[in-house]
Write an enzyme that holds these catalytic residues in place. Structure first.
Site, PDB file in Angstrom:
ATOM      1  N   GLY A 110       0.836  -1.194   0.000  1.00  0.00           N
ATOM      2  CA  GLY A 110       0.000   0.000   0.000  1.00  0.00           C
ATOM      3  C   GLY A 110       0.868   1.239   0.000  1.00  0.00           C
ATOM      4  N   GLY A 113       2.135   5.637   4.438  1.00  0.00           N
ATOM      5  CA  GLY A 113       1.138   6.223   5.322  1.00  0.00           C
ATOM      6  C   GLY A 113      -0.177   5.481   5.358  1.00  0.00           C
ATOM      7  N   SER A 114      -0.275   4.365   4.647  1.00  0.00           N
ATOM      8  CA  SER A 114      -1.531   3.607   4.623  1.00  0.00           C
ATOM      9  C   SER A 114      -1.720   2.741   5.862  1.00  0.00           C
ATOM     10  CB  SER A 114      -1.605   2.733   3.362  1.00  0.00           C
ATOM     11  OG  SER A 114      -0.535   1.799   3.339  1.00  0.00           O
ATOM     12  N   LYS A 116       0.650   0.141   6.854  1.00  0.00           N
ATOM     13  CA  LYS A 116       1.224  -1.197   6.672  1.00  0.00           C
ATOM     14  C   LYS A 116       1.977  -1.675   7.912  1.00  0.00           C
ATOM     15  CE  LYS A 116       3.648   0.062   3.126  1.00  0.00           C
ATOM     16  NZ  LYS A 116       3.207   1.479   3.158  1.00  0.00           N
ATOM     17  N   ASP A 140      11.415  -0.164   5.546  1.00  0.00           N
ATOM     18  CA  ASP A 140      12.467   0.736   6.027  1.00  0.00           C
ATOM     19  C   ASP A 140      13.537  -0.027   6.792  1.00  0.00           C
ATOM     20  OD1 ASP A 140      11.277   2.904   4.894  1.00  0.00           O
ATOM     21  OD2 ASP A 140      10.859   3.971   6.758  1.00  0.00           O
ATOM     22  N   ARG A 143      16.246  -1.765   4.770  1.00  0.00           N
ATOM     23  CA  ARG A 143      17.177  -0.825   4.146  1.00  0.00           C
ATOM     24  C   ARG A 143      18.230  -0.328   5.136  1.00  0.00           C
ATOM     25  NH1 ARG A 143      16.439   1.370  -0.899  1.00  0.00           N
ATOM     26  NH2 ARG A 143      14.569   0.746  -2.050  1.00  0.00           N
ATOM     27  N   ARG A 157      14.863  -0.575  -6.889  1.00  0.00           N
ATOM     28  CA  ARG A 157      13.568  -0.930  -6.305  1.00  0.00           C
ATOM     29  C   ARG A 157      13.201  -2.376  -6.639  1.00  0.00           C
ATOM     30  NH1 ARG A 157       9.452   4.259  -7.063  1.00  0.00           N
ATOM     31  NH2 ARG A 157      10.358   5.534  -5.398  1.00  0.00           N
ATOM     32  N   ASN A 160      15.358  -4.520  -4.475  1.00  0.00           N
ATOM     33  CA  ASN A 160      14.902  -4.437  -3.090  1.00  0.00           C
ATOM     34  C   ASN A 160      13.776  -5.434  -2.833  1.00  0.00           C
ATOM     35  OD1 ASN A 160      14.606  -3.065  -0.406  1.00  0.00           O
ATOM     36  ND2 ASN A 160      12.638  -2.470  -1.269  1.00  0.00           N
ATOM     37  N   SER A 184       5.991  -1.674  -2.213  1.00  0.00           N
ATOM     38  CA  SER A 184       6.012  -2.586  -3.374  1.00  0.00           C
ATOM     39  C   SER A 184       4.976  -2.170  -4.417  1.00  0.00           C
ATOM     40  CB  SER A 184       5.799  -4.034  -2.929  1.00  0.00           C
ATOM     41  OG  SER A 184       4.738  -4.175  -2.004  1.00  0.00           O
TER      42      SER A 184
END
Length: 280
Positions: A110, A113-114, A116, A140, A143, A157, A160, A184
Site C-alpha cells: 500500500g 502512510g496507509s 502497513k 524501512d 534498508r 527498487r 529491493n 512494493s
C-alpha cells in the site's frame, strides 16, 4: 484461494529397505533406502524455472532454476557457477510440526502512510499471544542492513523487492509466518515474489487507503517533501502505485476514521485460521 496441501515427511530410516516419498518444489519422487550402513538417496528432480524481471517489467524465464534435472551435477544460477543444492532430511513439514503452525508469507502492500507497519506489528503481537511464531520484514528496516546498498532508482527498487521476497521465502520454509510490509508499488514485482512460493503460501494484503488520506496522515513528512520537489520518484506523487487486482485480503479506509490496526489485523488472523495456517 485454497490453502496449500502438505506432503508427508520422510519415513523413518532403518536397516531394512524402504520406499518412501520425497517432496521438493512440487513433485513426488521415489527414495531408495539401501541397507548398506549408509542411506543412499536418489532423487530425480524436474527442471525448475527462475523468473527474472528487468526494469521495464519484462519477465524472462530462465531454464535450470535452483535445482537442475540431476542434483548430482553442478549448476550455474545467475552469476554463480559450480554450485550444488544440498538436501536435508529435516523438511518444512517437520519444522511446521515442531512449531504447530504452517509457514507462509503475508505481503502487506500500500501507499506510504496507509498503515502497513502498524497492521504488521498488531498482527505479529496477536500471533505471539496465540503462541505462533512470526517475523516482520519492514521496508524501512531492511534498508538499514540487508538492502542498505540500494537506492530508490527503478532497478534498485526491483532488487529491493526481490531480496525481501527471497528472505521471506526462507522464513516461510523455516515454518515462520513471515510478515513483509513494503510499498512494493509494481504488480510485476509482487507477482515475482508470489511465484517464489508454493500456491497458497503467498497471502497478499492490500491496504486500500486513498492518497488523500495517506497524505493527510504523512507520518514521516515525506509527502510534503515530495510536493515541494525535494524527493523525486515518490510513489503516489510522481511515481505510480499499481493496486492489486487479486489480493487475498483487502483492508479499506476511505475516510480519516478507519478501523484500528488491531481490527484490521484481526481480519488477517481470521483468514489464517480459515486456511489452516495456525495449526500444523
Amino acid at each position: 484461494m485454497n490453502a496449500i496441501g502438505f506432503k508427508p515427511a520422510l519415513p523413518v530410516i532403518s536397516g531394512s529397505k524402504k520406499l518412501g516419498l520425497f517432496s521438493f518444489n512440487g513433485g513426488n519422487q521415489p527414495i531408495d533406502f539401501k541397507p548398506r550402513g549408509v542411506c543412499l538417496i536418489k532423487v530425480a528432480m524436474e527442471e525448475t524455472q527462475t523468473l527474472k524481471v528487468d526494469v521495464q517489467g519484462k519477465v524472462d524465464k530462465l531454464a535450470n532454476g535452483h535445482a537442475g534435472k540431476n542434483h548430482s551435477h553442478l549448476s550455474t544460477i545467475g552469476n554463480s557457477t559450480n554450485i550444488k543444492w544440498h538436501e536435508c532430511p529435516v523438511e518444512k513439514i517437520d519444522r511446521q510440526k515442531l512449531l504447530l503452525q504452517k509457514g507462509c508469507v503475508i505481503w502487506i502492500t500500500g501507499l506510504s502512510g496507509s498503515g502497513k507497519s502498524s497492521v504488521a506489528c498488531a498482527l505479529s503481537q496477536m500471533l505471539y499471544q496465540r503462541g505462533k511464531l512470526s517475523y516482520i520484514l519492514d521496508g524501512d528496516n531492511v534498508r538499514h542492513g540487508l538492502n542498505r546498498d540500494l537506492s530508490f532508482k527503478a532497478e534498485d527498487r526491483v532488487e529491493n523487492i526481490r531480496r525481501v521476497g527471497e528472505v521471506a521465502k526462507l522464513f516461510a520454509d523455516a515454518g515462520f509466518i513471515c510478515i513483509a510490509c513494503l510499498i512494493s508499488p509494481y504488480k510485476r514485482d509482487r507477482a515475482v515474489c508470489r511465484a517464489m512460493l508454493p500456491s497458497g503460501d503467498f497471502i497478499e494484503v492490500y491496504m486500500d487507503v486513498p492518497l488523500r488520506v495517506c497524505e493527510d496522515r504523512d507520518p514521516k513528512g515525506l509527502y510534503k517533501l515530495a510536493r515541494a520537489g525535494k524527493i523525486k520518484g515518490f510513489t503516489g506523487i510522481d511515481d505510480p502505485y499499481e493496486s492489486p487486482l487479486d489480493a487475498e485480503i483487502v483492508l479499506q479506509c476511505n475516510t480519516g476514521d478507519c478501523s484500528t490496526p488491531c481490527d484490521m489485523a484481526g481480519k488477517v488472523i481470521s483468514y489464517l485460521e480459515e486456511k489452516g495456517y495456525l495449526q500444523a
